[in-house]
Design a protein around this motif. Structure first.
Motif, mmCIF file in Angstrom:
data_model
loop_
_atom_site.group_PDB
_atom_site.id
_atom_site.type_symbol
_atom_site.label_atom_id
_atom_site.label_comp_id
_atom_site.label_asym_id
_atom_site.label_seq_id
_atom_site.Cartn_x
_atom_site.Cartn_y
_atom_site.Cartn_z
ATOM 1 N N ILE A 8 46.074 46.040 31.333
ATOM 2 C CA ILE A 8 46.717 45.912 32.641
ATOM 3 C C ILE A 8 45.874 46.577 33.720
ATOM 4 C CG2 ILE A 8 48.724 46.633 34.003
ATOM 5 C CD1 ILE A 8 50.396 46.224 31.432
ATOM 6 N N LEU A 9 45.373 47.780 33.451
ATOM 7 C CA LEU A 9 44.514 48.463 34.426
ATOM 8 C C LEU A 9 43.237 47.667 34.703
ATOM 9 C CD1 LEU A 9 44.778 52.215 33.401
ATOM 10 C CD2 LEU A 9 45.531 51.166 35.530
ATOM 11 N N CYS A 10 42.659 47.131 33.653
ATOM 12 C CA CYS A 10 41.454 46.325 33.809
ATOM 13 C C CYS A 10 41.733 45.101 34.668
ATOM 14 C CB CYS A 10 40.924 45.922 32.439
ATOM 15 S SG CYS A 10 39.415 44.961 32.494
ATOM 16 N N SER A 11 42.863 44.461 34.457
ATOM 17 C CA SER A 11 43.186 43.270 35.247
ATOM 18 C C SER A 11 43.423 43.621 36.713
ATOM 19 C CB SER A 11 44.400 42.545 34.662
ATOM 20 O OG SER A 11 45.546 43.354 34.737
ATOM 21 N N ILE A 12 44.058 44.759 36.979
ATOM 22 C CA ILE A 12 44.275 45.181 38.373
ATOM 23 C C ILE A 12 42.945 45.474 39.055
ATOM 24 C CG2 ILE A 12 45.219 47.034 39.811
ATOM 25 C CD1 ILE A 12 47.573 47.148 37.797
ATOM 26 N N PHE A 13 42.075 46.237 38.378
ATOM 27 C CA PHE A 13 40.767 46.541 38.963
ATOM 28 C C PHE A 13 39.909 45.284 39.115
ATOM 29 C CE2 PHE A 13 41.434 51.001 37.356
ATOM 30 C CZ PHE A 13 41.610 51.537 38.617
ATOM 31 N N LEU A 14 40.062 44.339 38.202
ATOM 32 C CA LEU A 14 39.326 43.083 38.309
ATOM 33 C C LEU A 14 39.771 42.293 39.532
ATOM 34 C CD1 LEU A 14 37.304 41.099 37.117
ATOM 35 C CD2 LEU A 14 39.127 40.232 35.650
ATOM 36 N N LYS A 70 27.926 43.762 39.335
ATOM 37 C CA LYS A 70 27.823 44.331 37.984
ATOM 38 C C LYS A 70 29.165 44.873 37.517
ATOM 39 C CE LYS A 70 22.972 45.522 38.397
ATOM 40 N NZ LYS A 70 21.982 46.608 38.514
ATOM 41 N N VAL A 71 29.872 45.556 38.415
ATOM 42 C CA VAL A 71 31.190 46.092 38.067
ATOM 43 C C VAL A 71 32.149 44.953 37.747
ATOM 44 C CG1 VAL A 71 33.205 47.307 39.028
ATOM 45 C CG2 VAL A 71 30.922 48.255 39.339
ATOM 46 N N THR A 72 32.118 43.899 38.568
ATOM 47 C CA THR A 72 33.014 42.766 38.353
ATOM 48 C C THR A 72 32.733 42.094 37.016
ATOM 49 O OG1 THR A 72 33.162 42.408 40.738
ATOM 50 C CG2 THR A 72 33.837 40.586 39.332
ATOM 51 N N TRP A 73 31.475 41.853 36.699
ATOM 52 C CA TRP A 73 31.141 41.208 35.427
ATOM 53 C C TRP A 73 31.495 42.093 34.233
ATOM 54 C CZ3 TRP A 73 30.802 36.370 34.575
ATOM 55 C CH2 TRP A 73 30.394 35.512 35.581
ATOM 56 N N THR A 74 31.340 43.402 34.399
ATOM 57 C CA THR A 74 31.736 44.316 33.333
ATOM 58 C C THR A 74 33.244 44.263 33.109
ATOM 59 O OG1 THR A 74 29.894 45.776 33.876
ATOM 60 C CG2 THR A 74 31.676 46.725 32.575
ATOM 61 N N LEU A 75 34.004 44.259 34.202
ATOM 62 C CA LEU A 75 35.458 44.167 34.089
ATOM 63 C C LEU A 75 35.896 42.833 33.482
ATOM 64 C CD1 LEU A 75 36.582 45.806 37.446
ATOM 65 C CD2 LEU A 75 36.975 46.692 35.146
ATOM 66 N N ILE A 76 35.203 41.759 33.835
ATOM 67 C CA ILE A 76 35.519 40.452 33.245
ATOM 68 C C ILE A 76 35.293 40.484 31.737
ATOM 69 C CG2 ILE A 76 34.705 38.054 33.082
ATOM 70 C CD1 ILE A 76 34.241 38.180 36.126
ATOM 71 N N THR A 77 34.185 41.060 31.316
ATOM 72 C CA THR A 77 33.876 41.144 29.889
ATOM 73 C C THR A 77 34.918 41.975 29.149
ATOM 74 O OG1 THR A 77 31.517 40.957 30.409
ATOM 75 C CG2 THR A 77 32.102 41.802 28.223
ATOM 76 N N ILE A 78 35.253 43.132 29.707
ATOM 77 C CA ILE A 78 36.262 43.993 29.087
ATOM 78 C C ILE A 78 37.608 43.276 29.023
ATOM 79 C CG2 ILE A 78 37.587 46.129 29.381
ATOM 80 C CD1 ILE A 78 35.018 47.358 30.574
ATOM 81 N N PHE A 79 37.965 42.589 30.105
ATOM 82 C CA PHE A 79 39.243 41.880 30.161
ATOM 83 C C PHE A 79 39.321 40.820 29.062
ATOM 84 C CE2 PHE A 79 41.822 38.330 31.698
ATOM 85 C CZ PHE A 79 43.033 38.974 31.923
#
Length: 69
Positions: A7-13, A46-55
């Motif tokens: 959920i946190l990852c999706s919000i930050f994404l 880079k942050v966005t792509w990292t969050l996408i991968t984690i998500f």
């Protein structure tokens, strides 16, 4: 625990996608200000792509975990 992280990852994404400046592509200035803006945009990418991968990894993990139960 993992669901909270998801959920946190999706919000930050969502926030990182909304912060992106759509007009930053194709600007031709090479001065100091534009280089700083370009550097910030690259870091945000880079942050966005990292969050996408984690998500997506967490989504697949949670989906397989729910099928096991």
């Amino acid at each position: 625990m993992i669901q909270n992280l998801w959920i946190l990852c999706s919000i930050f994404l969502i926030l990182s996608i909304m912060i992106h400046n759509p007009k930053s592509q194709g600007m031709g200035g090479q001065n100091q200000i534009m280089n700083g803006t370009r550097s910030a945009e690259e870091t945000l990418n880079k942050v966005t792509w990292t969050l996408i991968t984690i998500f997506f990894v967490l989504t697949i993990y949670l989906a397989t975990l729910s099928k096991i139960d």
